[in-house]
Write a protein that holds these residues in place. Structure first.
Motif, PDB file in Angstrom:
ATOM      1  N   SER A 124      -5.223   7.596  -1.102  1.00 53.17           N
ATOM      2  CA  SER A 124      -5.168   8.806  -0.287  1.00 53.17           C
ATOM      3  C   SER A 124      -6.599   9.298  -0.117  1.00 53.17           C
ATOM      4  CB  SER A 124      -4.275   9.871  -0.939  1.00 53.17           C
ATOM      5  OG  SER A 124      -4.066  10.956  -0.056  1.00 53.17           O
ATOM      6  N   GLY A 125      -6.738  10.535   0.322  1.00 54.30           N
ATOM      7  CA  GLY A 125      -8.059  11.128   0.500  1.00 54.30           C
ATOM      8  C   GLY A 125      -7.907  12.522   1.078  1.00 54.30           C
ATOM      9  N   SER A 126      -8.977  13.261   1.114  1.00 56.25           N
ATOM     10  CA  SER A 126      -8.940  14.625   1.647  1.00 56.25           C
ATOM     11  C   SER A 126      -9.161  14.615   3.152  1.00 56.25           C
ATOM     12  CB  SER A 126     -10.018  15.477   0.980  1.00 56.25           C
ATOM     13  OG  SER A 126      -9.806  15.565  -0.410  1.00 56.25           O
ATOM     14  N   ASP A 127      -8.373  15.435   3.852  1.00 58.14           N
ATOM     15  CA  ASP A 127      -8.499  15.599   5.295  1.00 58.14           C
ATOM     16  C   ASP A 127      -9.554  16.677   5.544  1.00 58.14           C
ATOM     17  OD1 ASP A 127      -8.181  15.818   7.989  1.00 58.14           O
ATOM     18  OD2 ASP A 127      -6.038  16.273   7.942  1.00 58.14           O
ATOM     19  N   MET A 128     -10.721  16.274   6.031  1.00 56.12           N
ATOM     20  CA  MET A 128     -11.879  17.170   6.080  1.00 56.12           C
ATOM     21  C   MET A 128     -12.070  17.866   7.415  1.00 56.12           C
ATOM     22  SD  MET A 128     -13.619  16.662   3.087  1.00 56.12           S
ATOM     23  CE  MET A 128     -15.401  16.668   3.304  1.00 56.12           C
ATOM     24  N   HIS A 129     -11.460  17.356   8.476  1.00 53.75           N
ATOM     25  CA  HIS A 129     -11.788  17.837   9.814  1.00 53.75           C
ATOM     26  C   HIS A 129     -10.740  18.807  10.352  1.00 53.75           C
ATOM     27  CE1 HIS A 129     -14.075  13.820   9.913  1.00 53.75           C
ATOM     28  NE2 HIS A 129     -14.913  14.805   9.625  1.00 53.75           N
ATOM     29  N   GLY A 130     -10.931  19.248  11.595  1.00 51.13           N
ATOM     30  CA  GLY A 130      -9.983  20.148  12.229  1.00 51.13           C
ATOM     31  C   GLY A 130     -10.466  21.582  12.286  1.00 51.13           C
ATOM     32  N   THR A 131      -9.819  22.365  13.107  1.00 46.83           N
ATOM     33  CA  THR A 131     -10.272  23.744  13.334  1.00 46.83           C
ATOM     34  C   THR A 131     -10.088  24.673  12.142  1.00 46.83           C
ATOM     35  OG1 THR A 131      -8.167  24.184  14.450  1.00 46.83           O
ATOM     36  CG2 THR A 131     -10.055  23.656  15.830  1.00 46.83           C
ATOM     37  N   PRO A 132      -9.015  24.555  11.331  1.00 46.92           N
ATOM     38  CA  PRO A 132      -8.900  25.489  10.206  1.00 46.92           C
ATOM     39  C   PRO A 132     -10.094  25.429   9.259  1.00 46.92           C
ATOM     40  CG  PRO A 132      -6.788  24.456  10.605  1.00 46.92           C
ATOM     41  CD  PRO A 132      -7.783  23.748  11.473  1.00 46.92           C
TER      42      PRO A 132
ATOM     43  N   VAL B 294       0.870  -1.182   0.000  1.00 47.02           N
ATOM     44  CA  VAL B 294       0.000   0.000   0.000  1.00 47.02           C
ATOM     45  C   VAL B 294       0.901   1.225   0.000  1.00 47.02           C
ATOM     46  CG1 VAL B 294      -1.803   1.299   1.185  1.00 47.02           C
ATOM     47  CG2 VAL B 294      -1.819  -1.199   1.278  1.00 47.02           C
ATOM     48  N   VAL B 295       0.743   2.073  -0.995  1.00 46.62           N
ATOM     49  CA  VAL B 295       1.461   3.341  -1.045  1.00 46.62           C
ATOM     50  C   VAL B 295       0.446   4.441  -0.767  1.00 46.62           C
ATOM     51  CG1 VAL B 295       2.798   4.937  -2.471  1.00 46.62           C
ATOM     52  CG2 VAL B 295       3.141   2.466  -2.697  1.00 46.62           C
ATOM     53  N   THR B 296       0.751   5.297   0.213  1.00 48.14           N
ATOM     54  CA  THR B 296      -0.167   6.376   0.566  1.00 48.14           C
ATOM     55  C   THR B 296       0.546   7.717   0.451  1.00 48.14           C
ATOM     56  OG1 THR B 296       0.279   6.770   2.925  1.00 48.14           O
ATOM     57  CG2 THR B 296      -0.986   4.794   2.366  1.00 48.14           C
ATOM     58  N   CYS B 297      -0.240   8.762   0.233  1.00 53.19           N
ATOM     59  CA  CYS B 297       0.261  10.136   0.299  1.00 53.19           C
ATOM     60  C   CYS B 297      -0.437  10.848   1.448  1.00 53.19           C
ATOM     61  CB  CYS B 297      -0.015  10.880  -0.998  1.00 53.19           C
ATOM     62  SG  CYS B 297       1.052  10.381  -2.349  1.00 53.19           S
ATOM     63  N   GLY B 298       0.293  11.728   2.140  1.00 53.91           N
ATOM     64  CA  GLY B 298      -0.316  12.521   3.197  1.00 53.91           C
ATOM     65  C   GLY B 298      -1.565  13.221   2.685  1.00 53.91           C
TER      66      GLY B 298
ATOM     67  N   LEU C 280     -13.199  13.542  17.983  1.00 56.01           N
ATOM     68  CA  LEU C 280     -11.828  13.035  17.960  1.00 56.01           C
ATOM     69  C   LEU C 280     -10.902  14.059  17.322  1.00 56.01           C
ATOM     70  CD1 LEU C 280     -12.687   9.399  16.955  1.00 56.01           C
ATOM     71  CD2 LEU C 280     -11.494  10.069  19.055  1.00 56.01           C
ATOM     72  N   TYR C 281      -9.710  14.161  17.857  1.00 55.55           N
ATOM     73  CA  TYR C 281      -8.685  15.023  17.277  1.00 55.55           C
ATOM     74  C   TYR C 281      -8.441  14.592  15.836  1.00 55.55           C
ATOM     75  CZ  TYR C 281      -4.059  17.268  16.821  1.00 55.55           C
ATOM     76  OH  TYR C 281      -2.991  18.020  16.412  1.00 55.55           O
ATOM     77  N   VAL C 282      -8.235  15.566  14.957  1.00 53.33           N
ATOM     78  CA  VAL C 282      -8.118  15.297  13.525  1.00 53.33           C
ATOM     79  C   VAL C 282      -7.018  14.284  13.207  1.00 53.33           C
ATOM     80  CG1 VAL C 282      -6.578  17.269  13.182  1.00 53.33           C
ATOM     81  CG2 VAL C 282      -7.919  16.406  11.260  1.00 53.33           C
ATOM     82  N   TRP C 283      -5.931  14.258  14.040  1.00 52.87           N
ATOM     83  CA  TRP C 283      -4.847  13.332  13.748  1.00 52.87           C
ATOM     84  C   TRP C 283      -5.131  11.912  14.219  1.00 52.87           C
ATOM     85  CZ3 TRP C 283      -1.334  13.141  10.284  1.00 52.87           C
ATOM     86  CH2 TRP C 283      -0.870  14.323   9.697  1.00 52.87           C
ATOM     87  N   VAL C 284      -6.335  11.683  14.753  1.00 52.96           N
ATOM     88  CA  VAL C 284      -6.783  10.306  14.985  1.00 52.96           C
ATOM     89  C   VAL C 284      -7.409   9.758  13.707  1.00 52.96           C
ATOM     90  CG1 VAL C 284      -8.307   8.793  16.305  1.00 52.96           C
ATOM     91  CG2 VAL C 284      -7.143  10.690  17.450  1.00 52.96           C
ATOM     92  N   ASP C 285      -8.380  10.485  13.155  1.00 46.15           N
ATOM     93  CA  ASP C 285      -9.109   9.945  12.007  1.00 46.15           C
ATOM     94  C   ASP C 285      -8.388  10.143  10.679  1.00 46.15           C
ATOM     95  OD1 ASP C 285     -10.522  12.455  10.533  1.00 46.15           O
ATOM     96  OD2 ASP C 285     -10.572  12.801  12.686  1.00 46.15           O
ATOM     97  N   ALA C 286      -7.465  11.128  10.596  1.00 48.40           N
ATOM     98  CA  ALA C 286      -6.803  11.390   9.311  1.00 48.40           C
ATOM     99  C   ALA C 286      -5.998  10.186   8.811  1.00 48.40           C
ATOM    100  CB  ALA C 286      -5.934  12.635   9.407  1.00 48.40           C
ATOM    101  N   PRO C 287      -5.050   9.632   9.577  1.00 47.31           N
ATOM    102  CA  PRO C 287      -4.291   8.493   9.042  1.00 47.31           C
ATOM    103  C   PRO C 287      -5.121   7.230   8.888  1.00 47.31           C
ATOM    104  CG  PRO C 287      -3.672   8.919  11.326  1.00 47.31           C
ATOM    105  CD  PRO C 287      -4.535  10.057  10.901  1.00 47.31           C
ATOM    106  N   ILE C 288      -6.212   7.113   9.641  1.00 44.81           N
ATOM    107  CA  ILE C 288      -7.078   5.936   9.470  1.00 44.81           C
ATOM    108  C   ILE C 288      -7.689   5.923   8.068  1.00 44.81           C
ATOM    109  CG2 ILE C 288      -9.209   4.827  10.320  1.00 44.81           C
ATOM    110  CD1 ILE C 288      -8.416   5.791  13.133  1.00 44.81           C
ATOM    111  N   GLU C 289      -7.753   7.101   7.437  1.00 45.02           N
ATOM    112  CA  GLU C 289      -8.236   7.170   6.048  1.00 45.02           C
ATOM    113  C   GLU C 289      -7.373   6.331   5.114  1.00 45.02           C
ATOM    114  OE1 GLU C 289     -10.085   8.059   2.443  1.00 45.02           O
ATOM    115  OE2 GLU C 289     -10.825   8.142   4.508  1.00 45.02           O
TER     116      GLU C 289
ATOM    117  N   HIS D 147     -12.338  10.497   1.501  1.00 40.40           N
ATOM    118  CA  HIS D 147     -12.150  11.612   2.430  1.00 40.40           C
ATOM    119  C   HIS D 147     -12.519  11.158   3.833  1.00 40.40           C
ATOM    120  CE1 HIS D 147     -16.457  12.602   2.866  1.00 40.40           C
ATOM    121  NE2 HIS D 147     -16.575  12.569   1.553  1.00 40.40           N
ATOM    122  N   THR D 148     -12.053  11.903   4.826  1.00 42.82           N
ATOM    123  CA  THR D 148     -12.143  11.449   6.216  1.00 42.82           C
ATOM    124  C   THR D 148     -13.543  11.549   6.801  1.00 42.82           C
ATOM    125  OG1 THR D 148     -11.471  13.644   7.006  1.00 42.82           O
ATOM    126  CG2 THR D 148      -9.730  11.999   6.692  1.00 42.82           C
ATOM    127  N   HIS D 149     -14.462  12.243   6.126  1.00 46.47           N
ATOM    128  CA  HIS D 149     -15.806  12.416   6.664  1.00 46.47           C
ATOM    129  C   HIS D 149     -16.787  11.392   6.099  1.00 46.47           C
ATOM    130  CE1 HIS D 149     -18.628  14.740   9.041  1.00 46.47           C
ATOM    131  NE2 HIS D 149     -19.445  14.875   8.019  1.00 46.47           N
TER     132      HIS D 149
END
Length: 688
Positions: free
Chosen positions: A54-62, A13-17, A256-265, A101-103
């Motif tokens: 990969s996928g889009s990181d949808m969550h977090g305060t920004p 499995v090759v992933t991109c941030g 959950l903090y965004v860095w919990v669900d982001a890599p699970i994507e 995407h993470t959502h």
């Protein structure tokens, strides 16, 4: 997971941030996605079963903050950017096997399942901690809703990261002198119950994990200070509405903090790929639960998350640990950082609108320096690489050899491949495979360019246009056509569109995207038509025009946003404006009081507990000095021994993080570009 050379028997499995769904893409962002696409294609070319996800990181305060500014919901805001990314990546031939995407439902459910497993295994506990609160807004202030002073280095920082100082990840409640970004008022700390992940219990495991981790050396070395120091547990909940709800009863007020669900994507996206193509094509559970070879390709600003928090989560819940992490350097523009607020960037859609083929920027990003090194982009450098290497070397060989073959033989002449050329192509295949196993996309590209360069030398040496129409002439042209076919096969990961055009020019069956490296030595088609010229030169006038457009755009934006000095979440977190010259001048005698000496670094190691500081042993001729320098996150320390530097030898001694520093190493800019010597000056030589 194995540590055998690729290809292995395991699914890879090759992933991109995950790109953060918070703004437009520029070519600085493309480096990891192009690198990931090249690496995954190269693995498949070697015969490795591979999923590129990969996928889009949808969550977090920004996202929440910017959605509020636009008057839309966070989901609407993030989905808009997600859809733009989905459309943009294929235009640069970045073709994920799955892009989610993470959502989405898959990631939401899998995230909750993993958190429940963490709880069941005893890795989660509840604790009251001080959380910033805005009494005027009557609101808790997670992450980017609060700013203040970093408790470690004293620089201005955001709620979850010291972005202007030491770069350290900050836990809730750590930031000093908190200020609400909602009202601009001073915030106050109030106790609040949150959930923590017992990362500290996995400290021994994480140290062993880093010892066996493959990839770029910065990904292995940078996180050691956290893992070998006093590893802190990790707060995994936030006081927000936007995000994945913490699983369980009465937890609706925490996400959950965004860095919990982001890599699970990464897992979720692989699962979606399997659901689409079937487990007989790719089995996500075998890859993630049994013996997969997982390779993460990321920016270096998120190394800590991928080498500490993420493998700890995987270990605690029974998933496969990453085999490798490839962490890229940043991209600068004309020597300065990309600044999206000042519009100083080469935007992804702008690049395409200017009519440039994706192959050109893919080649530039892949081969212009090692993957973990910082790379500067300018239109002049871009022109030179295209004109000299793609046009002058690769394109020149392909066009002249195939045109000659078509005119003389209407295709491939009837002759056997020479041993010399067979050996050279086999060597290129070996170099290509070595690039994959060294995690070097640069070498994957350079292996092909060197083969084309050999082809140019070969045809020039034998001068078939001077030969009679006999066996020798047929042999030379047969060899050249074979080299051209090998170029098509091996250049596909870097320039897939151009490789397919070349494949068609050679009149080969099927598509070049489906063949393995062995096809480089398969006999070429007997006949083919006149070839096309794959690459066009970029004129000097074109570069001048592009520079004028960039300068005028930056100037216009500066006028519009003169009072707005804030930058966005650009991956190139570097100073983007030169500091003004000092008005006060010093006399020559004052300058002479500085004892500047040439030094040679003998040893370099990070200082425990300090994010930025490294301890250097420097030979300054008359003696060896111990010097502390803030370069740990900006240089590969293991590469520094032997490097010449300039040292301020008569600086007063100081103590930093309990380590004595006897001198100063000079460096330029926020990226700590070390000052060195042009020629081989001896250590101790006075700089005048």
């Amino acid at each position: 997971m194995s540590h055998e050379d690729f290809p292995t028997e395991n699914p890879a499995v090759v992933t991109c941030g995950l790109p953060y769904a918070n703004g437009d893409l520029h070519i600085g962002h493309l480096r990891t996605y192009v690198g990931g696409d090249i690496y995954s294609r190269a693995l498949k070319r070697l015969g490795q079963e591979t999923a590129f996800v990969s996928g889009s990181d949808m969550h977090g305060t920004p996202v929440a903050v910017n959605a509020e500014k636009e008057g839309v919901t966070p989901e609407e805001f993030a989905l808009r950017h997600h859809e733009t990314y989905q459309e943009t990546f294929p235009k640069f031939d970045v073709e994920f096997d799955n892009y989610g995407h993470t959502h989405d439902e898959t990631n939401t459910e899998l995230t909750k399942e993993i958190v429940r497993t963490l709880e069941a295994e005893g890795y989660v506990y509840e604790k009251e901690i001080p959380i910033a609160y805005d009494p005027d807004a009557d609101q808790w202030l997670p992450d980017r809703y609060v700013e203040g002073t970093c408790p470690y280095c004293g620089e201005h920082a955001r709620g979850d990261e010291c972005d202007e100082g030491c770069g350290r990840h900050l836990e809730p409640g750590e930031i000093e002198a908190p200020v609400s970004t909602i009202t601009g008022n001073a915030a106050e700390y109030r106790d609040r119950s949150h959930r923590f992940f017992r990362v500290s219990e996995l400290q021994e495991y994480l140290g062993e994990f880093l010892d066996r981790l493959e990839g770029t050396s910065n990904a292995q070395n940078q996180p050691r200070e956290w893992v070998e120091g006093e590893l802190q547990d990790w707060c995994i909940t936030r006081d927000m509405d936007w995000g994945i709800d913490y699983p369980g009863e009465n937890e609706d007020d925490l996400v959950l903090y965004v860095w919990v669900d982001a890599p699970i994507e990464y897992i979720s996206s692989t699962k979606q790929y399997t659901e689409r193509v079937g487990a007989d094509v790719f089995d996500w559970e075998e890859a993630w639960r049994e013996d997969g070879d997982v390779v993460h390709i990321i920016g270096r600003d998120i190394i800590q998350h991928h080498t500490v928090f993420w493998p700890a989560m995987l270990r605690a819940t029974g998933y496969v640990e990453p085999r490798a992490v490839m962490a890229s350097g940043f991209i600068t523009l004309n020597g300065k950082g990309f600044s999206t607020s000042r519009n100083r960037a080469v935007w992804a859609d702008e690049y395409l609108e200017e009519g440039f083929d994706p192959a050109l920027i893919r080649y530039y990003l892949a081969t212009n320096g090692g993957f973990q090194q910082d790379v500067d982009f300018s239109w002049e450098k871009f022109r030179d690489r295209v004109n000299n290497e793609l046009v002058g070397t690769v394109g020149n060989f392909l066009y002249r050899s195939l045109l000659f073959a078509h005119r003389e033989y209407e295709g491939t002449p009837d002759a056997d491949l020479s041993e010399e050329v067979r050996d050279r192509i086999e060597g290129a295949i070996d170099d290509f495979a070595a690039g994959v196993n060294d995690y070097s996309v640069r070498e994957v590209g350079n292996a092909v360019v060197r083969l084309a360069q050999f082809g140019n030398e070969y045809i020039q040496q034998h001068e078939p246009w001077k030969l009679d129409d006999g066996a020798e002439k047929r042999q030379v042209i047969r060899d050249c056509v074979q080299i051209a076919k090998a170029v098509a096969v091996l250049f596909e990961p870097v320039a897939p569109g151009k490789a397919e055009l070349l494949w068609d020019d050679l009149n080969e069956d099927g598509t070049v995207h489906d063949v393995g490296v062995a096809a480089a030595l398969d006999a070429p088609a007997a006949s083919f038509d006149e070839p096309s010229e794959l690459f066009d030169k970029i004129a000097d006038e074109r570069v001048e025009e592009l520079n004028e457009k960039l300068e005028s755009r930056v100037a216009a934006t500066a006028e519009e946003t003169e009072s707005d000095e804030s930058d966005d979440e650009s991956e190139a977190d570097v100073t983007d404006e030169l500091e003004p010259l000092l008005e006060d001048r010093i006399g020559f005698e004052e300058f002479q009081e500085l004892d500047l000496r040439v030094g040679e670094i003998l040893d370099a190691e990070g200082i425990e507990g300090a994010d930025k500081l490294a301890k250097l042993t420097v030979d300054i001729g008359v003696e060896e000095r111990q010097i502390v320098a803030g370069i740990k996150q900006l240089h590969d320390l293991e590469d520094l021994p032997g490097k010449k530097v300039v040292v301020v030898a008569n600086l007063e001694q100081a103590e930093l993080f309990g380590v004595e520093s006897n001198g100063m190493v000079l460096a330029a800019g926020e990226q700590a570009d070390l000052l060195t010597t042009h020629d081989d000056a001896e250590p101790g030589t006075r700089v005048k």
